[in-house]
Design a protein around this motif. Structure first.
Motif, mmCIF file in Angstrom:
data_model
loop_
_atom_site.group_PDB
_atom_site.id
_atom_site.type_symbol
_atom_site.label_atom_id
_atom_site.label_comp_id
_atom_site.label_asym_id
_atom_site.label_seq_id
_atom_site.Cartn_x
_atom_site.Cartn_y
_atom_site.Cartn_z
ATOM 1 N N ALA A 58 -2.161 2.680 -8.674
ATOM 2 C CA ALA A 58 -2.397 3.190 -7.319
ATOM 3 C C ALA A 58 -3.376 2.279 -6.572
ATOM 4 O O ALA A 58 -3.191 2.001 -5.375
ATOM 5 C CB ALA A 58 -2.940 4.614 -7.393
ATOM 6 N N ASP A 59 -4.395 1.796 -7.279
ATOM 7 C CA ASP A 59 -5.347 0.875 -6.656
ATOM 8 C C ASP A 59 -4.653 -0.420 -6.242
ATOM 9 O O ASP A 59 -4.934 -0.977 -5.171
ATOM 10 C CB ASP A 59 -6.489 0.554 -7.625
ATOM 11 N N LEU A 60 -3.743 -0.902 -7.096
ATOM 12 C CA LEU A 60 -3.020 -2.136 -6.795
ATOM 13 C C LEU A 60 -2.159 -1.973 -5.546
ATOM 14 O O LEU A 60 -2.113 -2.871 -4.695
ATOM 15 C CB LEU A 60 -2.147 -2.533 -7.982
ATOM 16 N N ILE A 61 -1.489 -0.837 -5.416
ATOM 17 C CA ILE A 61 -0.643 -0.593 -4.245
ATOM 18 C C ILE A 61 -1.479 -0.619 -2.972
ATOM 19 O O ILE A 61 -1.079 -1.181 -1.948
ATOM 20 C CB ILE A 61 0.095 0.753 -4.393
ATOM 21 N N GLN A 62 -2.660 -0.032 -3.030
ATOM 22 C CA GLN A 62 -3.539 -0.030 -1.869
ATOM 23 C C GLN A 62 -4.078 -1.429 -1.554
ATOM 24 O O GLN A 62 -4.244 -1.796 -0.385
ATOM 25 C CB GLN A 62 -4.708 0.926 -2.099
#
Length: 215
Positions: A58-62
């Motif tokens: 999720a952090d990577l997507i953001q």
């Protein structure tokens, strides 16, 4: 990507250069994901592995848009300013025919005989016998030789060295080298960032601070 002959070698180098540039973006995403994973573990050490993996994803997507822009910006900066950075590190400086007539004429004759655009000629003050080519396009190509090489080799030997560097330019080896340096710079940047963040600057954990920072 095996190469059999000059033209296939040039084509293979172009393909490898494109693959390396694409790989740079993939590498940035992997490094961002790894950094996010480490941060999730450090910040909250009580979750399961699957929770950490999902949180890091999720952090990577953001972060992906910022990472993409950052990687693209890095490439643009390297494209336009890599020669200035190389000169700053090596101390190389451009010379004219008037300053180095012997060296300039040797390089010019080689370029004329092979139908190659004349690259910039640079000299770095060093007793070592060394030379290298740099640049990403005909307007940027440069050959840098050491003062020790100019002083200690005769014309035939210098001509052989210059011809060798011109071959690297013509074959596309120089572009691959510059792209590899760009990728190494990204790895070094992320490594330094992670070190400073987690070992020098400190990371906030449960209301306190962990790491090398002092209070």
């Amino acid at each position: 990507m095996a190469a059999y002959g000059l033209y296939t070698h040039i084509a293979a180098n172009k393909t490898r250069s494109i693959v390396l540039l694409i790989g740079l973006f993939v590498l940035v995403y992997v490094l961002v994901y790894a950094g996010a994973l480490i941060a999730e573990v450090v910040i909250d050490g009580g979750r399961t592995v699957s929770d950490y993996l999902r949180a890091a994803a999720a952090d990577l997507i953001q972060a992906a848009p910022f990472a993409t822009v950052g990687a693209a910006l890095w490439i643009v900066i390297a494209y336009f300013f890599h020669q200035k950075l190389i000169d700053a590190v090596t101390g190389g400086h451009a010379v004219t025919r008037a300053e180095q007539p012997r060296l300039y004429n040797l390089l010019e004759n080689l370029c004329i005989s092979r139908g190659i655009p004349m690259p910039k000629l640079k000299i770095m003050d060093s007793a070592a016998l060394n030379a290298f080519a740099s640049g990403l396009n005909p307007k940027q190509y440069a050959i840098t030789v050491t003062s020790g090489l100019v002083d200690r080799l005769d014309d035939a030997e210098i001509e052989a060295v210059l011809a060798h560097e011109l071959t690297h330019i013509k074959n596309g080896d120089v572009q691959m080298m510059v792209i590899a340096v760009i990728i190494a710079g990204v790895v070094g940047f992320f490594g330094e960032l992670m070190f400073r963040l987690f070992f020098q600057g400190g990371v906030r954990i449960g209301g306190g601070w962990s790491g090398g920072g002092s209070s």
